[in-house]
Design an enzyme around this catalytic site. Structure first.
Site, PDB file in Angstrom:
ATOM      1  N   HIS A 136      -5.994  -6.309  -1.397  1.00  0.00           N
ATOM      2  CA  HIS A 136      -6.932  -6.106  -0.631  1.00  0.00           C
ATOM      3  C   HIS A 136      -7.442  -7.729  -0.582  1.00  0.00           C
ATOM      4  O   HIS A 136      -8.077  -7.790   0.698  1.00  0.00           O
ATOM      5  CB  HIS A 136      -7.738  -5.860  -0.707  1.00  0.00           C
ATOM      6  CG  HIS A 136      -7.772  -3.758  -1.288  1.00  0.00           C
ATOM      7  ND1 HIS A 136      -8.842  -2.753  -1.430  1.00  0.00           N
ATOM      8  CD2 HIS A 136      -7.134  -3.429  -0.773  1.00  0.00           C
ATOM      9  CE1 HIS A 136      -8.838  -1.570  -0.333  1.00  0.00           C
ATOM     10  NE2 HIS A 136      -7.468  -1.878  -0.823  1.00  0.00           N
ATOM     11  N   THR A 137      -6.717  -8.625  -0.845  1.00  0.00           N
ATOM     12  CA  THR A 137      -6.943 -10.034  -0.398  1.00  0.00           C
ATOM     13  C   THR A 137      -5.998 -10.264   0.382  1.00  0.00           C
ATOM     14  O   THR A 137      -6.199 -11.327   1.799  1.00  0.00           O
ATOM     15  CB  THR A 137      -5.933 -10.681  -1.926  1.00  0.00           C
ATOM     16  OG1 THR A 137      -6.541 -12.197  -0.887  1.00  0.00           O
ATOM     17  CG2 THR A 137      -4.693 -10.772  -1.467  1.00  0.00           C
ATOM     18  N   ARG A 146       0.950  -1.339  -0.139  1.00  0.00           N
ATOM     19  CA  ARG A 146      -0.037  -0.121   0.152  1.00  0.00           C
ATOM     20  C   ARG A 146       1.091   1.240  -0.137  1.00  0.00           C
ATOM     21  O   ARG A 146       0.378   2.213  -0.954  1.00  0.00           O
ATOM     22  CB  ARG A 146      -1.094  -0.060   1.284  1.00  0.00           C
ATOM     23  CG  ARG A 146      -1.797   1.319   1.520  1.00  0.00           C
ATOM     24  CD  ARG A 146      -3.192   0.806   2.405  1.00  0.00           C
ATOM     25  NE  ARG A 146      -4.366   2.473   2.757  1.00  0.00           N
ATOM     26  CZ  ARG A 146      -4.160   3.197   3.248  1.00  0.00           C
ATOM     27  NH1 ARG A 146      -3.401   2.446   4.586  1.00  0.00           N
ATOM     28  NH2 ARG A 146      -5.221   3.661   3.386  1.00  0.00           N
ATOM     29  N   VAL A 199       0.745   9.923  -6.112  1.00  0.00           N
ATOM     30  CA  VAL A 199       1.096  11.572  -5.267  1.00  0.00           C
ATOM     31  C   VAL A 199       2.399  11.609  -5.985  1.00  0.00           C
ATOM     32  O   VAL A 199       4.066  11.454  -5.713  1.00  0.00           O
ATOM     33  CB  VAL A 199       0.812  11.446  -4.373  1.00  0.00           C
ATOM     34  CG1 VAL A 199       1.624  13.054  -3.234  1.00  0.00           C
ATOM     35  CG2 VAL A 199      -0.314  11.477  -3.052  1.00  0.00           C
ATOM     36  N   ASN A 239      -3.394   9.145   4.334  1.00  0.00           N
ATOM     37  CA  ASN A 239      -2.382   8.778   5.240  1.00  0.00           C
ATOM     38  C   ASN A 239      -2.292   7.576   6.839  1.00  0.00           C
ATOM     39  O   ASN A 239      -1.691   7.261   7.343  1.00  0.00           O
ATOM     40  CB  ASN A 239      -0.883   8.607   4.788  1.00  0.00           C
ATOM     41  CG  ASN A 239      -1.134   8.757   3.454  1.00  0.00           C
ATOM     42  OD1 ASN A 239      -0.903   7.507   2.281  1.00  0.00           O
ATOM     43  ND2 ASN A 239      -0.681  10.219   2.506  1.00  0.00           N
ATOM     44  N   HIS A 294       0.935   4.048  -2.681  1.00  0.00           N
ATOM     45  CA  HIS A 294       0.903   5.752  -1.821  1.00  0.00           C
ATOM     46  C   HIS A 294       1.306   6.622  -2.431  1.00  0.00           C
ATOM     47  O   HIS A 294       1.116   8.031  -2.440  1.00  0.00           O
ATOM     48  CB  HIS A 294       0.174   6.223  -0.504  1.00  0.00           C
ATOM     49  CG  HIS A 294      -1.391   4.906  -0.396  1.00  0.00           C
ATOM     50  ND1 HIS A 294      -1.669   5.478   0.962  1.00  0.00           N
ATOM     51  CD2 HIS A 294      -2.188   4.492  -1.028  1.00  0.00           C
ATOM     52  CE1 HIS A 294      -3.580   5.072   0.644  1.00  0.00           C
ATOM     53  NE2 HIS A 294      -3.687   5.167  -0.353  1.00  0.00           N
ATOM     54  N   ASP A 295       2.985   5.914  -2.721  1.00  0.00           N
ATOM     55  CA  ASP A 295       3.431   6.985  -3.508  1.00  0.00           C
ATOM     56  C   ASP A 295       3.645   7.076  -4.409  1.00  0.00           C
ATOM     57  O   ASP A 295       3.442   8.271  -5.001  1.00  0.00           O
ATOM     58  CB  ASP A 295       4.890   6.301  -2.711  1.00  0.00           C
ATOM     59  CG  ASP A 295       6.474   6.495  -3.440  1.00  0.00           C
ATOM     60  OD1 ASP A 295       6.362   8.244  -2.851  1.00  0.00           O
ATOM     61  OD2 ASP A 295       7.384   6.058  -3.698  1.00  0.00           O
ATOM     62  N   PRO A 300      -7.176   7.805  -4.609  1.00  0.00           N
ATOM     63  CA  PRO A 300      -8.936   7.339  -4.397  1.00  0.00           C
ATOM     64  C   PRO A 300      -9.138   7.080  -2.817  1.00  0.00           C
ATOM     65  O   PRO A 300      -8.702   6.586  -2.124  1.00  0.00           O
ATOM     66  CB  PRO A 300      -8.366   5.671  -5.302  1.00  0.00           C
ATOM     67  CG  PRO A 300      -7.702   5.047  -5.335  1.00  0.00           C
ATOM     68  CD  PRO A 300      -6.149   6.123  -4.881  1.00  0.00           C
ATOM     69  N   ASP A 329      -3.510 -14.089  -2.531  1.00  0.00           N
ATOM     70  CA  ASP A 329      -4.827 -15.816  -3.593  1.00  0.00           C
ATOM     71  C   ASP A 329      -6.400 -14.826  -3.271  1.00  0.00           C
ATOM     72  O   ASP A 329      -6.084 -13.590  -4.151  1.00  0.00           O
ATOM     73  CB  ASP A 329      -5.250 -16.538  -2.609  1.00  0.00           C
ATOM     74  CG  ASP A 329      -6.067 -15.736  -1.656  1.00  0.00           C
ATOM     75  OD1 ASP A 329      -6.871 -15.057  -1.380  1.00  0.00           O
ATOM     76  OD2 ASP A 329      -6.224 -16.727  -0.472  1.00  0.00           O
ATOM     77  N   SER A 375       8.119  10.552  -2.019  1.00  0.00           N
ATOM     78  CA  SER A 375       7.349  11.638  -1.344  1.00  0.00           C
ATOM     79  C   SER A 375       7.141  11.499  -0.034  1.00  0.00           C
ATOM     80  O   SER A 375       6.445  12.040   0.872  1.00  0.00           O
ATOM     81  CB  SER A 375       7.065  12.401  -2.042  1.00  0.00           C
ATOM     82  OG  SER A 375       5.284  11.532  -2.531  1.00  0.00           O
TER      83      SER A 375
HETATM   84  C1  HEM Z   1      -9.536   1.417  -5.818  1.00  0.00           C
HETATM   85  C2  HEM Z   1      -9.365   2.270  -4.663  1.00  0.00           C
HETATM   86  C3  HEM Z   1      -8.322   2.218  -3.322  1.00  0.00           C
HETATM   87  C4  HEM Z   1      -9.413   2.565  -2.581  1.00  0.00           C
HETATM   88  C5  HEM Z   1     -10.660   3.174  -2.365  1.00  0.00           C
HETATM   89  C6  HEM Z   1      -8.230   1.885  -0.980  1.00  0.00           C
HETATM   90  C7  HEM Z   1      -8.846   2.010   0.060  1.00  0.00           C
HETATM   91  C8  HEM Z   1      -8.551   1.777   1.885  1.00  0.00           C
HETATM   92  C9  HEM Z   1      -8.353   1.702   2.412  1.00  0.00           C
HETATM   93  C10 HEM Z   1      -9.666   2.562   2.748  1.00  0.00           C
HETATM   94  C11 HEM Z   1      -7.911   0.240   3.362  1.00  0.00           C
HETATM   95  C12 HEM Z   1      -7.894   0.852   5.130  1.00  0.00           C
HETATM   96  C13 HEM Z   1      -6.641   1.475   5.380  1.00  0.00           C
HETATM   97  C14 HEM Z   1      -7.109   1.709   7.210  1.00  0.00           C
HETATM   98  O1  HEM Z   1      -8.111   1.363   7.508  1.00  0.00           O
HETATM   99  O2  HEM Z   1      -6.223   2.235   7.600  1.00  0.00           O
HETATM  100  C15 HEM Z   1      -6.850   0.177   2.360  1.00  0.00           C
HETATM  101  C16 HEM Z   1      -6.119  -1.392   3.222  1.00  0.00           C
HETATM  102  C17 HEM Z   1      -5.323  -1.593   1.976  1.00  0.00           C
HETATM  103  N1  HEM Z   1      -5.085  -0.955   0.672  1.00  0.00           N
HETATM  104 FE1  HEM Z   1      -6.089  -0.038  -0.736  1.00  0.00          FE
HETATM  105  N2  HEM Z   1      -8.078   0.770  -1.713  1.00  0.00           N
HETATM  106  C18 HEM Z   1      -7.944   1.150  -3.485  1.00  0.00           C
HETATM  107  C19 HEM Z   1      -6.768   0.747  -4.010  1.00  0.00           C
HETATM  108  C20 HEM Z   1      -5.937   0.043  -3.367  1.00  0.00           C
HETATM  109  C21 HEM Z   1      -4.330  -0.552  -4.612  1.00  0.00           C
HETATM  110  C22 HEM Z   1      -4.253   0.165  -5.795  1.00  0.00           C
HETATM  111  C23 HEM Z   1      -3.868  -1.311  -3.585  1.00  0.00           C
HETATM  112  C24 HEM Z   1      -1.921  -1.932  -3.692  1.00  0.00           C
HETATM  113  C25 HEM Z   1      -1.900  -1.830  -5.067  1.00  0.00           C
HETATM  114  C26 HEM Z   1      -4.505  -1.069  -2.224  1.00  0.00           C
HETATM  115  C27 HEM Z   1      -2.651  -1.705  -0.582  1.00  0.00           C
HETATM  116  C28 HEM Z   1      -3.680  -2.284   0.274  1.00  0.00           C
HETATM  117  C29 HEM Z   1      -3.419  -3.097   1.169  1.00  0.00           C
HETATM  118  C30 HEM Z   1      -2.365  -3.776   0.742  1.00  0.00           C
HETATM  119  C31 HEM Z   1      -4.314  -2.623   2.117  1.00  0.00           C
HETATM  120  C32 HEM Z   1      -3.471  -3.296   3.646  1.00  0.00           C
HETATM  121  C33 HEM Z   1      -3.097  -2.298   4.206  1.00  0.00           C
HETATM  122  C34 HEM Z   1      -3.008  -3.411   5.252  1.00  0.00           C
HETATM  123  O3  HEM Z   1      -3.413  -3.701   6.561  1.00  0.00           O
HETATM  124  O4  HEM Z   1      -1.700  -1.973   5.911  1.00  0.00           O
HETATM  125  N3  HEM Z   1      -5.188  -0.981  -2.426  1.00  0.00           N
HETATM  126  N4  HEM Z   1      -7.429   0.966   1.396  1.00  0.00           N
END
Ligand code: HEM
Ligand SMILES: *[C@@H]1O[C@H](CO)[C@@H](O)[C@H](O)[C@H]1NC(C)=O
Ligand SMILES: *[C@@H]1O[C@H](CO)[C@@H](O)[C@H](O)[C@H]1NC(C)=O
Length: 332
Positions: free
Chosen positions: A205-206, A74, A82, A106, A78-79, A175, A260, A88
């Site tokens: 998000h798996t 993630r 932006v 963030n 996020h890098d 996003p 998965d 950054s």
């Molecule tokens: C499509 C738009 C996306 C939205 C709206 C989104 C939003 C979020 C949100 C709200 C969380 C939880 C953060 C929290 O509660 O602190 C999250 C977690 C996460 N996101 Fe996304 N995300 C998106 C796309 C992506 C993409 C493109 C990736 C990676 C290529 C990604 C990887 C992750 C990962 C791995 C987590 C878990 C992080 C952790 O456990 O520390 N997400 N995301």
């Protein structure tokens, strides 16, 4: 060739001068076009052990805490969204820096900064001033995926580090969990990524976790959600917006630490945790991709790998732009 013949005929110093200038121009042109491209061999001569040092550092961090794999993937995302993949996001507040760490998406959410800083310190020991924090983050994301039994890929290298942070761009370009499908598609297309890339990348998000405040509205008020799934999630996330905002839930309930395709199977059963997850399967243009990934995990894995490479290509600083930071949290 024409220049050579011409310079022999005239044999004037002006002509040979013109020839040398043309040659110099050509060489310069070639070297700048080379520099503008990322290459997997970028550190082969200048720091041949960089990748193995980063790998062991990241693997150790993930075995200490499994969730770190998710957090690092993630962080790279996020890098890159932006102002490009320029590290950054890693800069702390200072006299000259207004940190992205405090941006909406963030703050109290992005994590793993200290893992990247530790990997950087190890790399600095073997090759000081050579390997950028932006590249370390890109390699870390690959190692994180592999450590969670996700796909691996060849990381392109040669990114340089920014001398600024862009919290306002983070607020506007990252996003949001409330975004509609069309908003998500246009955000990704704004970064040169397709709808298919977006669905594949969301598949990360798996693994990982989300806080209650990011899915509360969906589990209490959502319509496009499996009722028993919603009921179950409510037990760990109170309705009152003043309580339990930071309570964690796995983004994918079945195998939260394993990379998965269960995320896509969940979406089909209307068990996406975030609204931005479920909109990928809600009667719109991306339904067919979700179906495809749910049925063919190998396609998801290879599409995820190529989408990560494309994401890593977003607006890199190359050549003499930016700098190679000594530490990731501050500019030199
Ligand atoms: C499509 C738009 C996306 C939205 C709206 C989104 C939003 C979020 C949100 C709200 C969380 C939880 C953060 C929290 O509660 O602190 C999250 C977690 C996460 N996101 Fe996304 N995300 C998106 C796309 C992506 C993409 C493109 C990736 C990676 C290529 C990604 C990887 C992750 C990962 C791995 C987590 C878990 C992080 C952790 O456990 O520390 N997400 N995301
Ligand atoms: C559900 O929606 C109503 C009406 O918009 C809102 O007032 C309420 O706060 C929402 N509940 C939750 C738990 O988000
Ligand atoms: C919701 O999930 C439950 C538990 O997995 C399942 O038994 C049920 O059939 C699902 N409901 C719908 C409407 O899909």
């Amino acid at each position: 060739m024409a220049l050579l013949v011409w310079s022999r005929k005239r044999s004037s110093s002006i002509a040979s001068h013109a020839f040398v200038s043309a040659l110099l121009f050509l060489i310069l042109q070639l070297s700048t076009t080379c520099e503008a491209q990322l290459s997997s061999k970028f550190y082969d001569k200048t720091c041949p052990n960089a990748l193995s040092v980063i790998k062991s550092s990241i693997r150790a961090a993930v075995s200490r805490e499994r969730r770190m794999a998710a957090s690092l993937i993630r962080l790279h995302f996020h890098d890159c969204f932006v102002k490009g993949c320029d590290a950054s996001i890693l800069l702390d507040d200072s006299r000259t820096i207004n940190s992205e760490k405090n941006a909406l998406a963030n703050k109290n959410s992005a994590r793993g900064y200290e893992v990247i800083e530790a990997a950087k310190a190890k790399v600095e020991k073997i090759c000081p001033g050579v390997v950028s924090c932006a590249d370390i983050l890109a390699v870390a994301a690959r190692e994180a995926s592999a450590a969670a039994s996700g796909p691996s890929w060849t990381v392109k290298l040669g990114r340089r580090d920014s001398t600024s942070a862009y919290p306002n761009v983070a607020d506007s370009d990252l996003p949001r969990f409330t975004d509609s499908l069309s908003t998500l598609i246009s955000r990704f297309s704004g970064k040169g990524l397709s709808g298919r890339d977006m669905v594949a990348l969301s598949g990360s998000h798996t693994i990982g976790q989300a806080q209650c405040f990011t899915f509360r509205d969906r589990i209490y008020n959502g319509t496009d959600i499996n009722a028993s799934f919603a009921r179950n999630r409510r037990r760990h996330c109170p309705a009152n917006a003043n309580q339990g905002n930071d309570k964690l839930a796995p983004l994918e309930l079945v195998t939260p630490n394993s990379f998965d395709n269960n995320y896509f199977k969940n979406l089909i059963q209307k068990k996406g945790l975030l609204e931005s997850d479920q909109v990928l399967f809600s009667g719109g243009s991306t339904d067919s991709i979700v179906w495809e990934y749910s049925k063919t995990p190998a396609t998801f894995r290879s599409d995820f790998a190529s989408a990560m490479i494309r994401m890593g290509d977003i607006e890199p600083l190359t050549g003499s732009a930016g700098q190679i930071r000594r530490i990731c949290s501050a500019v030199n």
